[in-house]
Write a protein that holds these residues in place. Structure first.
Motif, PDB file in Angstrom:
ATOM      1  N   ARG A 125       0.856  -1.198   0.000  1.00 39.99           N
ATOM      2  CA  ARG A 125       0.000   0.000   0.000  1.00 39.99           C
ATOM      3  C   ARG A 125       0.882   1.236   0.000  1.00 39.99           C
ATOM      4  O   ARG A 125       1.727   1.397   0.875  1.00 39.99           O
ATOM      5  N   HIS A 127       1.357   4.795   0.937  1.00 36.59           N
ATOM      6  CA  HIS A 127       0.740   5.755   1.855  1.00 36.59           C
ATOM      7  C   HIS A 127       1.614   6.982   2.087  1.00 36.59           C
ATOM      8  O   HIS A 127       1.201   8.103   1.918  1.00 36.59           O
ATOM      9  N   THR A 154      -6.075   1.310  -2.658  1.00 32.20           N
ATOM     10  CA  THR A 154      -6.463   1.798  -1.330  1.00 32.20           C
ATOM     11  C   THR A 154      -7.939   2.165  -1.257  1.00 32.20           C
ATOM     12  O   THR A 154      -8.464   2.407  -0.170  1.00 32.20           O
TER      13      THR A 154
END
Ligand code: ZN
Length: 255
Positions: A125, A127, A154
């Motif tokens: 992911r 981020h 996401t």
């Protein structure tokens, strides 16, 4: 030429049909998807049929790989695992062939690349600002002509610009003109299972000539897919990623 970018449809054919109708009302020439076409919701066959009918090209997501046994389902929470095992039972050979044929990345003219999450990794992911800065470097090493990366996974719509000076800027979903000097990551949000508390289907439209980007939301009747899911013993709604409870979301955190 204007592109509509769809991601994380997650077997929600009603949301996909609503998005395609909305796209049809706009000046869009090409529609692409960023993977996770199946998983969570329970209309995978109808969803795949719509994608094939409209000849929508795209890439594979982690749920697509789990559904055809190319990625272990144990990285997913219990609800996601249950949905994947249900999905495996209903997919036909030609559905599986379609999912297996999806590439890991899709290069588009105009310096644009589609991936599910990161290059060569549909599970990680993205981020932090550091992650986006590093990923921009990886992508420029992969192809020095790239300027835009479309990334999903996401289920949250956003624009992230990595400036020529290395400064990483998050731009909330809005209508904007991209910084011509920046490397841009565009996440269109999720068609079938948005995670921002707004159950309307999300997608984005981008014009590489003018560099104008717009984020869109489309209302549809989500009750039908929820009824179908419940009937199949899978307690997932299109709004929050699982049953709507915080606990379920935490247990089911794999996008
Ligand atoms: Zn997903």
């Amino acid at each position: 030429m204007r592109f509509a970018i769809l991601s994380d449809i997650h077997a929600n054919c009603d949301a996909l049909a609503a998005v395609l109708a909305d796209v049809n009302r706009q000046d869009v020439q090409v529609v692409v998807h960023l993977g996770d076409v199946v998983g969570y919701n329970t209309r995978p066959r109808e969803t795949l049929a719509l994608l094939r009918e409209h000849a929508i090209a795209g890439v594979r997501g982690n749920h697509d790989l789990m559904a055809i046994g190319k990625l272990p389902a144990d990285q997913c929470g219990p609800v996601g695992r249950k949905a994947i095992s249900w999905t495996r039972k209903v997919l036909t050979e030609s559905d599986c062939d379609y999912l297996a044929s999806l590439p890991a990345e899709l290069r588009l003219a105009g310096g644009m690349l589609c991936v599910h999450s990161a290059l060569g990794d549909p599970v990680v992911r993205l981020h932090s600002r550091e992650q986006f800065a590093e990923e921009a470097e990886v992508l420029l090493q992969f192809d020095a002509e790239l300027r835009v990366c479309f990334t999903g996974h996401t289920h949250l719509a956003q624009l992230v610009e990595v400036g020529a000076n290395g400064v990483v800027r998050r731009v909330p979903a809005a209508d904007v003109e991209l910084d011509p000097e920046a490397f841009c990551f565009i996440n269109p949000g999720s068609v079938g299972q948005p995670r921002d508390g707004d159950e309307r289907a999300a997608y984005a439209v981008f014009d590489p000539d003018t560099r104008r980007l717009s984020f869109h939301r489309v209302a549809y009747d989500a009750r039908r897919i929820m009824r179908d899911n419940a009937r199949r013993g899978i307690k997932i709604g299109p709004r929050t990623g699982a049953t709507g409870s915080l606990l379920a979301r935490l247990l089911d955190a794999a996008p």
